[in-house]
Design a protein around this motif. Structure first.
Motif, short mmCIF file in Angstrom:
data_model
loop_
_atom_site.label_atom_id
_atom_site.label_comp_id
_atom_site.label_asym_id
_atom_site.label_seq_id
_atom_site.Cartn_x
_atom_site.Cartn_y
_atom_site.Cartn_z
N SER A 205 7.50 -4.68 -2.47
CA SER A 205 6.11 -4.31 -2.27
C SER A 205 5.47 -5.40 -1.42
N GLY A 331 6.34 5.44 2.94
CA GLY A 331 5.84 5.10 1.62
C GLY A 331 6.85 4.42 0.74
N PRO A 334 5.47 0.03 -1.39
CA PRO A 334 4.08 0.09 -1.82
C PRO A 334 3.26 -1.04 -1.20
N LEU A 335 2.06 -0.72 -0.75
CA LEU A 335 1.21 -1.69 -0.07
C LEU A 335 -0.13 -1.84 -0.78
N LEU A 337 -3.72 -3.47 0.47
CA LEU A 337 -4.50 -4.07 1.55
C LEU A 337 -5.83 -4.54 0.98
N LEU A 355 -6.06 1.83 8.40
CA LEU A 355 -5.77 2.72 7.27
C LEU A 355 -5.55 4.16 7.75
N MET A 358 -2.03 4.48 9.45
CA MET A 358 -0.84 4.43 8.60
C MET A 358 -0.54 5.74 7.92
N LEU A 360 -0.95 6.83 4.95
CA LEU A 360 -0.32 6.68 3.64
C LEU A 360 -1.28 7.15 2.56
N SER A 363 1.36 5.51 -1.88
CA SER A 363 1.98 4.19 -1.84
C SER A 363 1.03 3.10 -1.39
N LEU A 364 -0.26 3.42 -1.18
CA LEU A 364 -1.22 2.47 -0.64
C LEU A 364 -2.39 2.27 -1.60
N GLN A 365 -2.69 0.99 -1.89
CA GLN A 365 -3.89 0.63 -2.62
C GLN A 365 -4.78 -0.20 -1.70
N VAL A 366 -6.08 -0.03 -1.82
CA VAL A 366 -7.03 -0.73 -0.95
C VAL A 366 -8.07 -1.43 -1.80
#
Length: 398
Positions: A205, A331, A334-335, A337, A355, A358, A360, A363-366
């Motif tokens: 990750s 994905g 996992p990211l 940002l 964002l 990408m 996504l 698999s993406l948290q902001v």
């Protein structure tokens, strides 16, 4: 609380790159062969300079890229007495710094506020990378750092060579996939690598702090003026293949930029006394800064533009350099940002464009921190509560 002095300094350092001119363990080689002396001599090891005296064990490694650069990597395998114990089950975390700084930038705060030490005291196996050209990685198997050939690289090479070499070292030493933390340029090289399908078998990750990819809305006046004035190319033409922020000729360019009515350099000396005196700015290649200025001017993320159709065809087989297609980031990794509302480099609009690019979802948290500026994600006094705890929770949930 965000620090205006820190914000001013690091925004300039990473974007304009012309700001700072005014002013005990055996080594282990990552290679099947013994490590030759090569060119250049390492300074006092980072472990001895900043970590051992705080009561932490620290190991020094040297990783050799496939193009011959000798990179210094530090490992903090366990916490202080009273912290969580060691062992092979501790998840490895690799920290990648930004431009014109090195691994020391993660260690400028007290142990209770420095990300590497917070991580290791909370059960992680911490690795710190130092990119080519910085004081701890200023060596090569055959090239002399005093010669122009050593500095013939941009962040493209960090994507292709440095990042993969250090990730291989950590993976081979720990036999585990790696959690990654990048700040500023450390996010750019990771995003570029992920867009090309690199590292999916090494990285578990990634937490990207103050992510940069698109720089169209950058509000740091010095960086914008420097990029649009082709200052990087001017320095290169004069033969400055190494950009040393403490160099005399670079200082003259800084003076020229600060004479521009659009640029306010008034607070520069104040900022210098705060961070630069603790951790002197590090060299990078002038070509790397030209590449960054191209990203600002061209409003796209692509490989280095050699400035002519013929040269681009020679290097890429096409008249224009290839674009890093961030929509191809899968994905599989996992990211997280994390970006700030007061960041003049990682501008809110640019991050939103990133964002969108990408594409996504799951698999993406902001994370958005309204009052945080660029350097606060590393040195902010509230970063432990606002950022670092979120990063650790993110890693533990993967």
């Amino acid at each position: 609380m965000a620090s205006n002095g820190h914000n001013f300094l690091l925004n300039l350092a990473v974007s304009g790159y012309f700001l700072l001119m005014l002013a005990h363990l055996p080594r282990q080689a990552f290679s099947g062969r013994s490590l030759p002396l090569g060119f250049g001599q390492p300074p006092e090891a980072l472990c001895a300079a900043a970590i051992n005296s705080l009561g932490y064990k620290c190991q020094e490694f040297e990783a050799i890229t496939d193009d011959g650069y000798i990179l210094s990597v530090q490992r903090i395998p366990e916490g202080r007495a009273g912290g969580r114990g060691g062992g092979s089950d501790r998840p490895p975390v690799l920290l990648q710094h930004g431009v014109i700084v090195d691994g020391m930038s993660w260690l400028l705060n007290s142990p209770d506020e420095a990300l590497p030490l917070i991580l290791v005291d909370n059960g992680f196996d911490v690795w710190i990378s130092n990119t080519r050209g910085t004081r701890y990685s200023r060596r090569h198997l055959t090239l002399d750092p005093a010669k122009q050939e050593y500095w013939n690289w941009t962040w493209d090479e960090l994507v292709i060579h440095d990042l993969s070499t250090v990730a291989d070292l950590v993976f081979n030493q720990t036999a585990q996939k790696i959690h990654y933390v990048g700040h500023s340029l450390g996010t750019l090289v990771a995003l570029a690598a992920f867009s090309e399908g690199r590292l999916s078998d090494r990285i578990k990750s990634a937490a990207l702090l103050s992510p940069i990819a698109y720089l169209s809305h950058m509000t740091t006046a010095l960086g914008v003026v420097a990029a649009k004035a082709f200052v990087g190319e001017a320095v290169s033409i004069l033969g400055l293949s190494e950009f040393n922020p403490k160099g005399v000729q670079e200082e003259m360019f800084m003076k020229t930029l600060c004479d521009n009515p659009e640029v306010n350099c008034y607070d520069l000396l104040t900022a210098l006394t705060d961070i630069a005196l603790k951790n002197e700015p590090q060299s990078t290649s002038t070509k790397n800064l030209i590449h960054l200025s191209q990203t600002v001017r061209d409003a796209k993320l692509s490989k280095y533009d050699y400035g002519s159709t013929q040269l681009n065809i020679e290097h890429y087989g096409a008249p224009d350099p290839p674009v890093y297609d961030l929509s191809k980031i899968s994905g599989d990794i996992p990211l997280l940002l994390s970006y700030g509302g007061r960041d003049a480099l990682s501008d809110v609009q640019d991050v939103e464009d990133l964002l969108d690019a990408m594409k996504l979802d799951k698999s993406l948290q902001v994370q958005y921190v309204k009052n945080y500026a660029h350097v606060d994600f590393v040195l902010g006094v509230t970063a432990k509560d606002l950022i670092f705890n979120r990063v650790m929770s993110f890693f533990r949930n993967q």
